[in-house]
Write a protein that holds these residues in place. Structure first.
Motif, short mmCIF file in Angstrom:
data_model
loop_
_atom_site.label_atom_id
_atom_site.label_comp_id
_atom_site.label_asym_id
_atom_site.label_seq_id
_atom_site.Cartn_x
_atom_site.Cartn_y
_atom_site.Cartn_z
N GLN A 60 0.81 -1.22 0.00
CA GLN A 60 0.00 0.00 0.00
C GLN A 60 0.85 1.28 0.00
O GLN A 60 0.32 2.36 -0.22
CB GLN A 60 -0.98 0.00 1.18
CG GLN A 60 -2.13 0.98 1.00
CD GLN A 60 -3.26 0.76 1.98
OE1 GLN A 60 -4.01 -0.21 1.84
NE2 GLN A 60 -3.38 1.62 2.97
N SER A 63 1.14 3.53 -4.36
CA SER A 63 -0.24 3.85 -4.76
C SER A 63 -0.58 3.30 -6.14
O SER A 63 -1.67 2.75 -6.35
CB SER A 63 -0.45 5.36 -4.75
OG SER A 63 -0.41 5.87 -3.43
N THR A 66 -0.97 -0.42 -5.95
CA THR A 66 -2.20 -0.75 -5.24
C THR A 66 -3.41 -0.59 -6.15
O THR A 66 -4.26 -1.49 -6.25
CB THR A 66 -2.36 0.17 -4.01
OG1 THR A 66 -1.30 -0.08 -3.09
CG2 THR A 66 -3.70 -0.07 -3.31
N ARG A 67 -3.49 0.53 -6.84
CA ARG A 67 -4.63 0.77 -7.74
C ARG A 67 -4.67 -0.28 -8.85
O ARG A 67 -5.74 -0.80 -9.19
CB ARG A 67 -4.54 2.18 -8.33
CG ARG A 67 -5.73 2.56 -9.20
CD ARG A 67 -5.57 3.98 -9.73
NE ARG A 67 -5.72 4.96 -8.67
CZ ARG A 67 -6.88 5.52 -8.32
NH1 ARG A 67 -8.00 5.16 -8.95
NH2 ARG A 67 -6.93 6.41 -7.35
N GLN A 68 -3.51 -0.61 -9.41
CA GLN A 68 -3.45 -1.59 -10.48
C GLN A 68 -3.93 -2.96 -10.01
O GLN A 68 -4.71 -3.64 -10.70
CB GLN A 68 -2.03 -1.70 -11.02
CG GLN A 68 -1.88 -2.62 -12.21
CD GLN A 68 -0.46 -2.63 -12.75
OE1 GLN A 68 0.50 -2.40 -12.01
NE2 GLN A 68 -0.30 -2.90 -14.03
N VAL A 70 -5.93 -3.62 -7.47
CA VAL A 70 -7.37 -3.56 -7.17
C VAL A 70 -8.18 -3.58 -8.46
O VAL A 70 -9.18 -4.30 -8.59
CB VAL A 70 -7.69 -2.31 -6.34
CG1 VAL A 70 -9.20 -2.11 -6.21
CG2 VAL A 70 -7.05 -2.42 -4.95
N GLN A 71 -7.76 -2.80 -9.44
CA GLN A 71 -8.49 -2.75 -10.71
C GLN A 71 -8.48 -4.11 -11.41
O GLN A 71 -9.49 -4.51 -12.00
CB GLN A 71 -7.90 -1.67 -11.61
CG GLN A 71 -8.22 -0.26 -11.13
CD GLN A 71 -7.52 0.81 -11.95
OE1 GLN A 71 -6.43 0.60 -12.48
NE2 GLN A 71 -8.15 1.97 -12.07
N TYR A 115 -6.48 5.71 -0.34
CA TYR A 115 -7.23 6.31 -1.44
C TYR A 115 -7.13 5.46 -2.70
O TYR A 115 -8.14 5.22 -3.38
CB TYR A 115 -6.73 7.73 -1.69
CG TYR A 115 -7.26 8.33 -2.98
CD1 TYR A 115 -8.59 8.71 -3.10
CD2 TYR A 115 -6.42 8.49 -4.09
CE1 TYR A 115 -9.08 9.23 -4.28
CE2 TYR A 115 -6.90 9.02 -5.27
CZ TYR A 115 -8.23 9.40 -5.37
OH TYR A 115 -8.71 9.91 -6.54
N ALA A 116 -5.92 5.01 -3.03
CA ALA A 116 -5.73 4.20 -4.24
C ALA A 116 -6.52 2.90 -4.15
O ALA A 116 -7.00 2.39 -5.17
CB ALA A 116 -4.25 3.91 -4.45
N LEU A 117 -6.66 2.36 -2.95
CA LEU A 117 -7.47 1.15 -2.74
C LEU A 117 -8.95 1.44 -2.92
O LEU A 117 -9.66 0.75 -3.65
CB LEU A 117 -7.21 0.60 -1.33
CG LEU A 117 -8.25 -0.37 -0.77
CD1 LEU A 117 -8.17 -1.71 -1.48
CD2 LEU A 117 -8.06 -0.55 0.74
N ASP A 119 -10.71 4.26 -4.02
CA ASP A 119 -11.25 5.07 -5.11
C ASP A 119 -11.87 4.25 -6.24
O ASP A 119 -13.02 4.50 -6.62
CB ASP A 119 -10.17 6.01 -5.63
CG ASP A 119 -10.67 6.87 -6.77
OD1 ASP A 119 -11.66 7.59 -6.58
OD2 ASP A 119 -10.07 6.82 -7.87
N PRO A 120 -11.16 3.26 -6.80
CA PRO A 120 -11.79 2.50 -7.88
C PRO A 120 -12.97 1.66 -7.41
O PRO A 120 -13.92 1.44 -8.16
CB PRO A 120 -10.65 1.62 -8.41
CG PRO A 120 -9.65 1.56 -7.31
CD PRO A 120 -9.76 2.85 -6.58
#
Length: 258
Positions: A60, A63, A66-68, A70-71, A115-117, A119-120
């Motif tokens: 985490q 960022s 993490t976003r990648q 999760v997406q 947030y990166a976790l 938001d999507p």
């Protein structure tokens, strides 16, 4: 709290920091309530032995990574019914231990990574028309107890939770925050090894005379993520043994209460 009362049976809940002291209890609580739990952490070994339907790995502090991660999970498995942003960490305890690098690292995991976790996932919930976000902040985000960078990040989570509640509420998304005080997890063992009398200084500040335990934090999260809290959004609930209710030590020492 019964399964029927909570309404979590068959729902999917994603929990970050699932391998930690609070995280493992969160997983057990949600699984016992009938939810399908997706556990996220930085190392697969941390998730061993947990009743998980799926696992996600990311650090985490990164960022973008993490976003990648999760997406990619959302693309394959869809948007969960609830997300619990639990992962967090702190090291600097006062300004004398703080510099730009420490500040950046505290923000990276405790705010930017959260947030990166979320938001999507929140965007997907809004598109679907239903969803539930619970952010794990801290009493440090409500009052100052040291840890300046951590406190700033955790206060940011409280603001972020309100933003989700206000801007996405009409699209079916609820967002709430749990703010624990000192929680008796394994992380305290190292501090107590270094200073066996530390609790003698800590506990007098708590009106209940003790730290809370992970199960008490998890119970608050479970409630907020459930149908039992269907009318509650944008709130922060301290789980802190009364720490933020008032200055018990002042009353006891200055007013000499029994």
């Amino acid at each position: 709290m019964t399964q029927a009362f909570l309404g979590l049976g068959g729902k999917t809940v994603l929990i970050s920091g699932a391998g930690g002291g609070i995280g493992r209890v969160l997983v057990e609580k949600f699984a016992a309530a009938g939810a399908q739990v997706v556990g996220a952490d930085r190392d697969l070994g941390m998730l061993e032995g947990l009743p998980l339907s799926a696992r996600i790995l990311f650090d985490q502090t990164d960022s973008a990574g993490t976003r990648q991660a999760v997406q990619a999970h959302l693309a394959t498995n869809g948007v969960p019914d609830a997300v619990i942003a639990n992962a967090g960490y702190t090291r600097a305890e006062h300004f004398g231990q703080l510099d730009d690098a420490v500040w950046a690292s505290e923000m990276a995991i405790n705010l930017n990574g959260a947030y990166a976790l979320v938001d999507p996932i929140a965007a997907g919930m809004a598109e679907r028309g239903a969803g539930n976000v619970v952010l794990i902040s801290s009493v440090n985000g409500l009052q100052h107890f040291g840890n300046p960078a951590y406190a700033a990040a955790k206060a940011g989570l409280i603001a972020y939770g309100k933003a989700i509640a206000v801007e996405l509420g009409a699209r079916g998304v609820r967002a709430n925050v749990v703010a624990p005080g000192s929680v008796r997890t394994a992380a305290w063992d190292h501090r107590l090894e270094a200073n066996p009398h530390l609790l003698d200084k800590v506990l007098p500040h708590y009106p209940m005379g003790r730290m809370v335990v992970p199960e008490e934090v998890a119970n608050a999260v479970l409630f907020l993520a459930s149908d039992a809290a269907s009318g509650i959004t944008g709130v922060t609930i301290p789980v802190d043994g009364g720490l933020t209710a008032g200055h018990y030590r002042f009353i006891k020492d200055v007013l000499n209460t029994p």
